[in-house]
Design an enzyme around this catalytic site. Structure first.
Site, PDB file in Angstrom:
ATOM      1  N   ARG A 144      -2.634  -2.225  -3.335  1.00  0.00           N
ATOM      2  CA  ARG A 144      -3.814  -1.389  -3.147  1.00  0.00           C
ATOM      3  C   ARG A 144      -3.711  -0.234  -4.133  1.00  0.00           C
ATOM      4  O   ARG A 144      -2.713   0.495  -4.144  1.00  0.00           O
ATOM      5  CB  ARG A 144      -3.844  -0.837  -1.728  1.00  0.00           C
ATOM      6  CG  ARG A 144      -5.017   0.094  -1.550  1.00  0.00           C
ATOM      7  CD  ARG A 144      -4.870   0.923  -0.314  1.00  0.00           C
ATOM      8  NE  ARG A 144      -6.071   1.744  -0.177  1.00  0.00           N
ATOM      9  CZ  ARG A 144      -6.086   2.861   0.521  1.00  0.00           C
ATOM     10  NH1 ARG A 144      -5.013   3.303   1.135  1.00  0.00           N
ATOM     11  NH2 ARG A 144      -7.199   3.560   0.605  1.00  0.00           N
TER      12      ARG A 144
ATOM     13  N   HIS B 259     -17.293   2.490   8.237  1.00  0.00           N
ATOM     14  CA  HIS B 259     -15.829   2.391   8.369  1.00  0.00           C
ATOM     15  C   HIS B 259     -15.332   3.711   8.959  1.00  0.00           C
ATOM     16  O   HIS B 259     -15.394   4.759   8.315  1.00  0.00           O
ATOM     17  CB  HIS B 259     -15.217   2.142   6.985  1.00  0.00           C
ATOM     18  CG  HIS B 259     -13.716   2.100   6.978  1.00  0.00           C
ATOM     19  ND1 HIS B 259     -12.995   0.951   6.730  1.00  0.00           N
ATOM     20  CD2 HIS B 259     -12.797   3.072   7.179  1.00  0.00           C
ATOM     21  CE1 HIS B 259     -11.705   1.209   6.794  1.00  0.00           C
ATOM     22  NE2 HIS B 259     -11.558   2.501   7.061  1.00  0.00           N
ATOM     23  N   LEU B 260     -14.858   3.652  10.220  1.00  0.00           N
ATOM     24  CA  LEU B 260     -14.410   4.878  10.893  1.00  0.00           C
ATOM     25  C   LEU B 260     -12.929   4.769  11.241  1.00  0.00           C
ATOM     26  O   LEU B 260     -12.560   4.244  12.297  1.00  0.00           O
ATOM     27  CB  LEU B 260     -15.233   5.106  12.174  1.00  0.00           C
ATOM     28  CG  LEU B 260     -16.763   5.171  12.024  1.00  0.00           C
ATOM     29  CD1 LEU B 260     -17.423   5.272  13.386  1.00  0.00           C
ATOM     30  CD2 LEU B 260     -17.169   6.352  11.149  1.00  0.00           C
ATOM     31  N   GLY B 261     -12.082   5.219  10.344  1.00  0.00           N
ATOM     32  CA  GLY B 261     -10.647   5.252  10.610  1.00  0.00           C
ATOM     33  C   GLY B 261     -10.214   6.708  10.583  1.00  0.00           C
ATOM     34  O   GLY B 261     -10.962   7.588  11.013  1.00  0.00           O
TER      35      GLY B 261
ATOM     36  N   ASN C 294     -13.061   0.240  18.135  1.00  0.00           N
ATOM     37  CA  ASN C 294     -12.551   0.504  19.486  1.00  0.00           C
ATOM     38  C   ASN C 294     -13.368   1.452  20.348  1.00  0.00           C
ATOM     39  O   ASN C 294     -13.058   1.619  21.520  1.00  0.00           O
ATOM     40  CB  ASN C 294     -11.137   1.096  19.396  1.00  0.00           C
ATOM     41  CG  ASN C 294     -10.132   0.081  18.913  1.00  0.00           C
ATOM     42  OD1 ASN C 294      -9.898  -0.912  19.580  1.00  0.00           O
ATOM     43  ND2 ASN C 294      -9.566   0.315  17.744  1.00  0.00           N
TER      44      ASN C 294
ATOM     45  N   ILE D 174     -11.768   3.604  14.845  1.00  0.00           N
ATOM     46  CA  ILE D 174     -12.767   4.156  15.777  1.00  0.00           C
ATOM     47  C   ILE D 174     -13.934   3.178  15.923  1.00  0.00           C
ATOM     48  O   ILE D 174     -14.391   2.891  17.027  1.00  0.00           O
ATOM     49  CB  ILE D 174     -13.284   5.531  15.280  1.00  0.00           C
ATOM     50  CG1 ILE D 174     -12.122   6.496  15.033  1.00  0.00           C
ATOM     51  CG2 ILE D 174     -14.271   6.116  16.271  1.00  0.00           C
ATOM     52  CD1 ILE D 174     -12.501   7.783  14.313  1.00  0.00           C
ATOM     53  N   GLY D 175     -14.396   2.636  14.800  1.00  0.00           N
ATOM     54  CA  GLY D 175     -15.549   1.735  14.827  1.00  0.00           C
ATOM     55  C   GLY D 175     -15.296   0.473  15.642  1.00  0.00           C
ATOM     56  O   GLY D 175     -16.195  -0.048  16.304  1.00  0.00           O
TER      57      GLY D 175
ATOM     58  N   GLU E  46      -8.137  -5.271   5.287  1.00  0.00           N
ATOM     59  CA  GLU E  46      -8.029  -4.993   3.851  1.00  0.00           C
ATOM     60  C   GLU E  46      -6.881  -5.775   3.215  1.00  0.00           C
ATOM     61  O   GLU E  46      -6.981  -6.207   2.066  1.00  0.00           O
ATOM     62  CB  GLU E  46      -7.842  -3.479   3.643  1.00  0.00           C
ATOM     63  CG  GLU E  46      -9.116  -2.710   3.940  1.00  0.00           C
ATOM     64  CD  GLU E  46      -8.889  -1.268   4.323  1.00  0.00           C
ATOM     65  OE1 GLU E  46      -8.386  -1.034   5.448  1.00  0.00           O
ATOM     66  OE2 GLU E  46      -9.199  -0.382   3.519  1.00  0.00           O
TER      67      GLU E  46
ATOM     68  N   ASN F 130       0.882  -1.167   0.000  1.00  0.00           N
ATOM     69  CA  ASN F 130       0.000   0.000   0.000  1.00  0.00           C
ATOM     70  C   ASN F 130       0.922   1.221   0.000  1.00  0.00           C
ATOM     71  O   ASN F 130       1.489   1.577   1.031  1.00  0.00           O
ATOM     72  CB  ASN F 130      -0.884  -0.056   1.258  1.00  0.00           C
ATOM     73  CG  ASN F 130      -1.791   1.147   1.365  1.00  0.00           C
ATOM     74  OD1 ASN F 130      -1.743   2.071   0.546  1.00  0.00           O
ATOM     75  ND2 ASN F 130      -2.635   1.148   2.390  1.00  0.00           N
TER      76      ASN F 130
ATOM     77  N   HIS G 102     -12.698   2.996   0.136  1.00  0.00           N
ATOM     78  CA  HIS G 102     -12.728   1.985   1.214  1.00  0.00           C
ATOM     79  C   HIS G 102     -13.490   0.726   0.789  1.00  0.00           C
ATOM     80  O   HIS G 102     -13.974  -0.028   1.635  1.00  0.00           O
ATOM     81  CB  HIS G 102     -13.439   2.514   2.489  1.00  0.00           C
ATOM     82  CG  HIS G 102     -12.678   3.561   3.243  1.00  0.00           C
ATOM     83  ND1 HIS G 102     -13.331   4.589   3.908  1.00  0.00           N
ATOM     84  CD2 HIS G 102     -11.359   3.743   3.460  1.00  0.00           C
ATOM     85  CE1 HIS G 102     -12.437   5.351   4.500  1.00  0.00           C
ATOM     86  NE2 HIS G 102     -11.222   4.865   4.244  1.00  0.00           N
TER      87      HIS G 102
ATOM     88  N   GLY H  26      -9.759   8.160   7.721  1.00  0.00           N
ATOM     89  CA  GLY H  26     -10.810   8.464   6.753  1.00  0.00           C
ATOM     90  C   GLY H  26     -12.052   7.686   7.172  1.00  0.00           C
ATOM     91  O   GLY H  26     -11.939   6.599   7.735  1.00  0.00           O
TER      92      GLY H  26
ATOM     93  N   ARG I 145     -10.686  15.720   7.477  1.00  0.00           N
ATOM     94  CA  ARG I 145     -11.499  16.095   6.306  1.00  0.00           C
ATOM     95  C   ARG I 145     -12.897  16.505   6.738  1.00  0.00           C
ATOM     96  O   ARG I 145     -13.451  15.918   7.670  1.00  0.00           O
ATOM     97  CB  ARG I 145     -11.609  14.928   5.321  1.00  0.00           C
ATOM     98  CG  ARG I 145     -10.307  14.583   4.666  1.00  0.00           C
ATOM     99  CD  ARG I 145     -10.492  13.447   3.663  1.00  0.00           C
ATOM    100  NE  ARG I 145      -9.295  12.647   3.622  1.00  0.00           N
ATOM    101  CZ  ARG I 145      -9.265  11.325   3.494  1.00  0.00           C
ATOM    102  NH1 ARG I 145     -10.380  10.646   3.345  1.00  0.00           N
ATOM    103  NH2 ARG I 145      -8.125  10.676   3.481  1.00  0.00           N
TER     104      ARG I 145
HETATM  105  P1  ADP Z   1      -6.437   4.397   8.934  1.00  0.00           P
HETATM  106  O1  ADP Z   1      -7.600   5.052   8.265  1.00  0.00           O
HETATM  107  O2  ADP Z   1      -5.193   5.199   8.897  1.00  0.00           O
HETATM  108  O3  ADP Z   1      -6.270   2.925   8.587  1.00  0.00           O
HETATM  109  P2  ADP Z   1      -7.345   3.386  11.523  1.00  0.00           P
HETATM  110  O4  ADP Z   1      -8.390   2.476  10.994  1.00  0.00           O
HETATM  111  O5  ADP Z   1      -6.160   2.803  12.186  1.00  0.00           O
HETATM  112  O6  ADP Z   1      -6.873   4.451  10.452  1.00  0.00           O
HETATM  113  O7  ADP Z   1      -8.082   4.367  12.564  1.00  0.00           O
HETATM  114  C1  ADP Z   1      -7.444   5.446  13.139  1.00  0.00           C
HETATM  115  C2  ADP Z   1      -8.422   6.122  14.087  1.00  0.00           C
HETATM  116  O8  ADP Z   1      -8.859   5.185  15.057  1.00  0.00           O
HETATM  117  C3  ADP Z   1      -7.830   7.302  14.832  1.00  0.00           C
HETATM  118  O9  ADP Z   1      -8.734   8.384  14.844  1.00  0.00           O
HETATM  119  C4  ADP Z   1      -7.692   6.748  16.248  1.00  0.00           C
HETATM  120  O10 ADP Z   1      -7.845   7.754  17.184  1.00  0.00           O
HETATM  121  C5  ADP Z   1      -8.885   5.816  16.300  1.00  0.00           C
HETATM  122  N1  ADP Z   1      -8.758   4.892  17.416  1.00  0.00           N
HETATM  123  C6  ADP Z   1      -7.833   3.935  17.642  1.00  0.00           C
HETATM  124  N2  ADP Z   1      -8.024   3.363  18.852  1.00  0.00           N
HETATM  125  C7  ADP Z   1      -9.111   3.978  19.393  1.00  0.00           C
HETATM  126  C8  ADP Z   1      -9.820   3.870  20.633  1.00  0.00           C
HETATM  127  N3  ADP Z   1      -9.440   2.993  21.570  1.00  0.00           N
HETATM  128  N4  ADP Z   1     -10.880   4.686  20.833  1.00  0.00           N
HETATM  129  C9  ADP Z   1     -11.253   5.577  19.918  1.00  0.00           C
HETATM  130  N5  ADP Z   1     -10.625   5.747  18.741  1.00  0.00           N
HETATM  131  C10 ADP Z   1      -9.573   4.957  18.489  1.00  0.00           C
END
Ligand code: ADP
Length: 403
Positions: free
Chosen positions: A91, A208-210, A335, A332-333, A385, A7, A180, A212, A241
């Site tokens: 990717r 999907h909450l990362g 965790n 985020i989703g 992924e 990637n 995504h 992005g 964003r």
């Molecule tokens: P990417 O899009 O770079 O692959 P990730 O899927 O790793 O990103 O997600 C990153 C996000 O997840 C960040 O905003 C981070 O703060 C959040 N995150 C990771 N662990 C936790 C947690 N325990 N609680 C809330 N948010 C979390």
């Protein structure tokens, strides 16, 4: 088969060497700050061995050369010879309107990926650099492209067209593409498995909450709508964003602040979202912590973000004529019980009820978090992924079709 998954970003290369028979990563790592001072390579091996190397890594070819050297090294390696790598899966962010699925990279495919540079100027050029470097360094390994956009290519026209002059669609293919896709595809398939129902008979919303963030409405096995659009800026509130805004705002601010196109682009992509509202951080963990400490702007950022998710859940339920399962995934989703709870609060009327105890327990694990009597099920499913890229690559190389 041993499959290398790559990637490639502007200054980074994320990689995994995956044993596609066992479906596990033998080693995974990242090269960062390519072409800058303090470039580094970090790797963790399946057995816990870790490596952190800092040195001069001038370009993507050098980055992948270093990765191969580490993978073959006596102390940190997992293979003896680079010929043990059977194939490489890349990717690729944008496949335009041309690719509905992953493909073997031929000269013609490379030309089309190059044609898509206009659509993804921040991503495709780096993906191309990675492909060229891998072709140079592993000339005998077949290379496969897995596109972020492919899963959404079957959206109906009414979902992908913008109400702009039709000539702009003809001239520049201005339309919704969505991103995504690899993650939405993976978690929606797992959701069907967990529900014990055929994928082709479910109405699924994937969230999907990362860094992005995006959502998809998946009906009868197809993505029928998704929140990211022509670019990954549209839709949900993300780390930096903006997501959806009135498009006229940007014209107004460009006028008021005399911004250039590049500055406006930076404003939308890098200075907005959680970071823009809170002024604290783009990292959801810090925002949640600060909101808990009573910081009003952090709380506001969280409120705006989760309210937007809730609106999309409502919209996609309407678009699909109902909802069977809602899935949360990515950093985020996977965790954050807080974000999941806030996004679903008030949706009980739609038959969606989260169990607070299960919700708290579901951290980075596959789990149902809805109450017994919830009409729609709510699931947490960690995304993977890289595994999808490895599976598609294996299937294409072996001549069996990816799902
Ligand atoms: P990417 O899009 O770079 O692959 P990730 O899927 O790793 O990103 O997600 C990153 C996000 O997840 C960040 O905003 C981070 O703060 C959040 N995150 C990771 N662990 C936790 C947690 N325990 N609680 C809330 N948010 C979390």
């Amino acid at each position: 088969m041993k499959i290398m998954v790559l990637n490639c970003g502007s200054s980074s290369v994320k990689y995994q060497l995956i044993d596609s028979d066992q479906e596990n990563a033998l080693a995974k790592g990242v090269v960062e700050r390519i072409g800058m001072s303090g470039a580094s390579l970090k790797q963790s091996r399946f057995d816990g061995d870790k490596l952190h190397y800092v040195g001069e890594i001038l370009d993507h070819t050098m980055a992948i050369e270093n990765v191969l050297a580490v993978l073959m090294s006596r102390n940190h390696g997992v293979i003896k010879d680079k010929n043990e790598i059977d194939a490489v899966g890349h990717r690729v962010v944008h496949g335009g309107e041309k690719f509905e699925a992953s493909v073997l990279i031929t000269r013609e495919v490379m030309d089309i990926i190059k044609d898509c540079i206009d659509l993804a100027p921040l991503h495709n050029p780096h993906n191309i650099k990675g492909i060229q470097a891998a072709q140079r360094l592993l000339p005998d390994a077949p290379q496969v492209a897995v596109f972020d956009t492919a899963f959404h290519q079957n959206m109906p026209q009414h979902a992908y067209m913008y109400a702009l002059p039709y000539s702009l669609y003809r001239k520049y293919t201005i339309r919704r593409y969505g991103f995504h896709g690899t993650s939405h595809r993976y978690v929606s398939h797992i959701a069907a498995e967990m529900m014990g129902k055929p994928y082709s008979k479910l109405r699924i919303i994937t969230v999907h909450l990362g860094n992005g963030c995006s959502m998809a409405a998946i009906k009868d096995g197809y993505s029928i709508d998704t929140s990211m659009g022509f670019t990954p800026v549209e839709g949900l509130v993300m780390g930096t964003r903006s997501g959806d805004i009135d498009p006229a705002i940007i014209l107004h601010i460009m006028g008021q602040e005399e911004l250039t196109l590049a500055q406006a682009n930076t404003l939308l992509n890098k200075h907005s979202g959680l970071w823009g509202i809170s002024g604290i951080s783009s990292d959801a963990r810090e925002i949640i912590e600060e909101a808990g400490n009573g910081n009003k702007r952090a709380q506001l950022a969280l409120d705006v973000m989760t309210y937007r998710i809730k609106k999309y859940i409502g919209a996609y339920t309407a678009a699909m004529g109902g909802l069977d399962v809602l899935v949360f995934t990515a950093g985020i989703g996977e965790n954050s019980p807080v974000v999941r709870e806030m996004a679903c609060k008030g949706l009980e009327l739609m038959g969606l009820k989260i169990d607070p105890v299960k919700n708290k327990q579901a951290i980075k694990t596959r789990m149902e978090i809805s109450k017994e009597d919830s009409k729609a099920k709510v699931l947490v499913i960690p995304t993977n992924e890289e595994l999808v890229i490895a599976r598609d690559t294996r299937d294409i190389v072996l001549g069996t079709k990816p799902d």
